[in-house]
Motif scaffolding. Structure first.
Motif, PDB file in Angstrom:
ATOM      1  N   SER A  81       0.801  -1.330   0.033  1.00 38.41           N
ATOM      2  CA  SER A  81      -0.138  -0.035   0.055  1.00 38.41           C
ATOM      3  C   SER A  81       0.672   1.274  -0.099  1.00 38.41           C
ATOM      4  O   SER A  81       0.542   2.172  -0.772  1.00 38.41           O
ATOM      5  N   ILE A  82       1.987   1.132   0.867  1.00 43.33           N
ATOM      6  CA  ILE A  82       2.838   2.464   0.750  1.00 43.33           C
ATOM      7  C   ILE A  82       3.604   2.541  -0.509  1.00 43.33           C
ATOM      8  O   ILE A  82       3.662   3.673  -0.933  1.00 43.33           O
ATOM      9  N   LEU A  83       4.202   1.478  -1.159  1.00 41.66           N
ATOM     10  CA  LEU A  83       4.617   1.664  -2.515  1.00 41.66           C
ATOM     11  C   LEU A  83       3.779   2.011  -3.418  1.00 41.66           C
ATOM     12  O   LEU A  83       4.123   2.939  -4.507  1.00 41.66           O
ATOM     13  N   THR A  84       2.615   1.558  -3.558  1.00 37.06           N
ATOM     14  CA  THR A  84       1.567   2.147  -4.494  1.00 37.06           C
ATOM     15  C   THR A  84       1.113   3.490  -4.191  1.00 37.06           C
ATOM     16  O   THR A  84       1.155   4.318  -5.426  1.00 37.06           O
ATOM     17  N   VAL A  85       1.204   4.065  -3.181  1.00 39.17           N
ATOM     18  CA  VAL A  85       0.907   5.598  -2.884  1.00 39.17           C
ATOM     19  C   VAL A  85       2.245   6.214  -3.509  1.00 39.17           C
ATOM     20  O   VAL A  85       1.800   7.043  -4.095  1.00 39.17           O
ATOM     21  N   VAL A  86       3.192   5.785  -3.377  1.00 31.55           N
ATOM     22  CA  VAL A  86       4.600   6.550  -3.723  1.00 31.55           C
ATOM     23  C   VAL A  86       4.489   6.641  -5.215  1.00 31.55           C
ATOM     24  O   VAL A  86       4.647   7.492  -5.737  1.00 31.55           O
ATOM     25  N   LEU A  87       4.115   5.385  -5.791  1.00 26.10           N
ATOM     26  CA  LEU A  87       4.175   5.282  -7.442  1.00 26.10           C
ATOM     27  C   LEU A  87       3.040   6.391  -7.937  1.00 26.10           C
ATOM     28  O   LEU A  87       3.482   6.678  -9.034  1.00 26.10           O
ATOM     29  N   PRO A  94      -3.887  12.943  -9.237  1.00 24.01           N
ATOM     30  CA  PRO A  94      -4.324  14.337  -8.695  1.00 24.01           C
ATOM     31  C   PRO A  94      -4.719  14.020  -7.341  1.00 24.01           C
ATOM     32  O   PRO A  94      -4.333  14.904  -6.262  1.00 24.01           O
ATOM     33  N   TYR A  95      -5.330  12.955  -6.878  1.00 22.76           N
ATOM     34  CA  TYR A  95      -5.817  12.857  -5.557  1.00 22.76           C
ATOM     35  C   TYR A  95      -5.835  11.342  -5.190  1.00 22.76           C
ATOM     36  O   TYR A  95      -6.557  10.407  -5.754  1.00 22.76           O
ATOM     37  N   VAL A  96      -5.103  10.876  -4.207  1.00 20.38           N
ATOM     38  CA  VAL A  96      -5.016   9.659  -3.433  1.00 20.38           C
ATOM     39  C   VAL A  96      -5.584   9.555  -2.334  1.00 20.38           C
ATOM     40  O   VAL A  96      -5.067  10.176  -1.372  1.00 20.38           O
ATOM     41  N   VAL A  97      -6.395   8.387  -2.166  1.00 18.45           N
ATOM     42  CA  VAL A  97      -7.007   8.234  -0.937  1.00 18.45           C
ATOM     43  C   VAL A  97      -6.535   6.944  -0.540  1.00 18.45           C
ATOM     44  O   VAL A  97      -6.436   5.672  -1.537  1.00 18.45           O
ATOM     45  N   ALA A  98      -6.169   6.803   0.508  1.00 19.42           N
ATOM     46  CA  ALA A  98      -5.329   5.359   1.045  1.00 19.42           C
ATOM     47  C   ALA A  98      -5.964   4.947   2.199  1.00 19.42           C
ATOM     48  O   ALA A  98      -6.061   5.543   3.461  1.00 19.42           O
ATOM     49  N   LYS A  99      -6.431   3.599   2.170  1.00 22.45           N
ATOM     50  CA  LYS A  99      -6.789   2.607   3.603  1.00 22.45           C
ATOM     51  C   LYS A  99      -5.560   2.564   4.479  1.00 22.45           C
ATOM     52  O   LYS A  99      -4.456   1.995   4.133  1.00 22.45           O
ATOM     53  N   ALA A 100      -5.678   2.931   5.641  1.00 23.72           N
ATOM     54  CA  ALA A 100      -4.600   2.534   6.608  1.00 23.72           C
ATOM     55  C   ALA A 100      -5.019   1.501   7.681  1.00 23.72           C
ATOM     56  O   ALA A 100      -6.263   1.503   7.997  1.00 23.72           O
TER      57      ALA A 100
END
Length: 221
Positions: A81-87, A94-100
């Protein structure tokens, strides 16, 4: 205006979110490494793809930078999930929402560029706890650590009472911003002379302490 969404990770959270967005008429694509999950949603979304969200070539080929929002809903693999957000941020999405999955995970996601971090399990647990403790609270929206908006069911004893007679602002230091009627019609910024009817829900805003005081009072009526 309809938007374009991409949901990465078609587990329980991701699949329900993707389907809800699609059912509202938006263009939604689903992405997952699991072939069975992708096949299950081929006919329920605009498109569904088998892809590794940590591989730059795969993400580029899907044109994710052209989507309004990309949601990273990967389940238990925090590294992915972290690597995906970085990429995604490198690809100028433009806008990334991430589940923690945890507070620490959320902090890392924010630091690597996530525009919004959500905690579905935590938030659902808090909402359920509040509903169990206060059955008259239908919905709860946290605005900050101190302020919230709540949708509260009125007791039958208040049917026929006007907003002015309730005197909520003076007695409880909270404000009524709307009334949701039994027909699901919303009265925004209700007039002081508006009278409450059977099945009405009050939409109120205030500090958490003041909202709790108001809710406790209604439960005892």
């Amino acid at each position: 205006m309809k938007k374009q969404y991409a949901v990465i990770g078609l587990g329980r959270f991701g699949s329900h979110l993707a389907r809800a967005l699609y059912d509202e008429g938006n263009e939604v694509i689903g992405i997952d490494l699991n072939e069975e999950k992708v096949e299950a949603y081929q006919d329920s979304l605009s498109q569904a793809f088998i892809a590794d969200s940590t591989e730059e070539a795969s993400m580029k080929s899907l044109g994710l930078r052209n989507f309004d929002v990309v949601i990273v809903a990967i389940g238990d693999d925090m590294e992915s999930s972290i690597l995906t957000v970085v990429l995604l941020k490198e690809l100028e999405v433009p806008y990334v929402v991430a589940k923690a999955l945890s507070k620490r995970h959320g902090l890392v996601l924010t630091k690597v560029g996530a525009d919004q971090v959500v905690f579905p399990e935590r938030d659902m647990g808090l909402r359920l706890a509040k509903r169990l403790m206060h059955p008259n609270i239908i919905e709860h929206l946290k605005l900050s650590d101190d302020y919230s908006v709540e949708e509260i069911k009125i007791p039958s004893s208040l049917v026929g009472t006007s907003i002015q007679q309730l005197n909520i602002r003076k007695r409880y230091r909270i404000n009524v911003i709307a009334i949701r009627h039994k027909t699901d019609k919303m009265s925004i910024s209700p007039h002081p002379t508006d009278v409450l009817t059977e099945g009405d829900l009050l939409v109120v805003i205030g500090t958490n302490d003041d909202l709790k005081s108001f809710s406790d009072t209604l439960e005892n009526q």
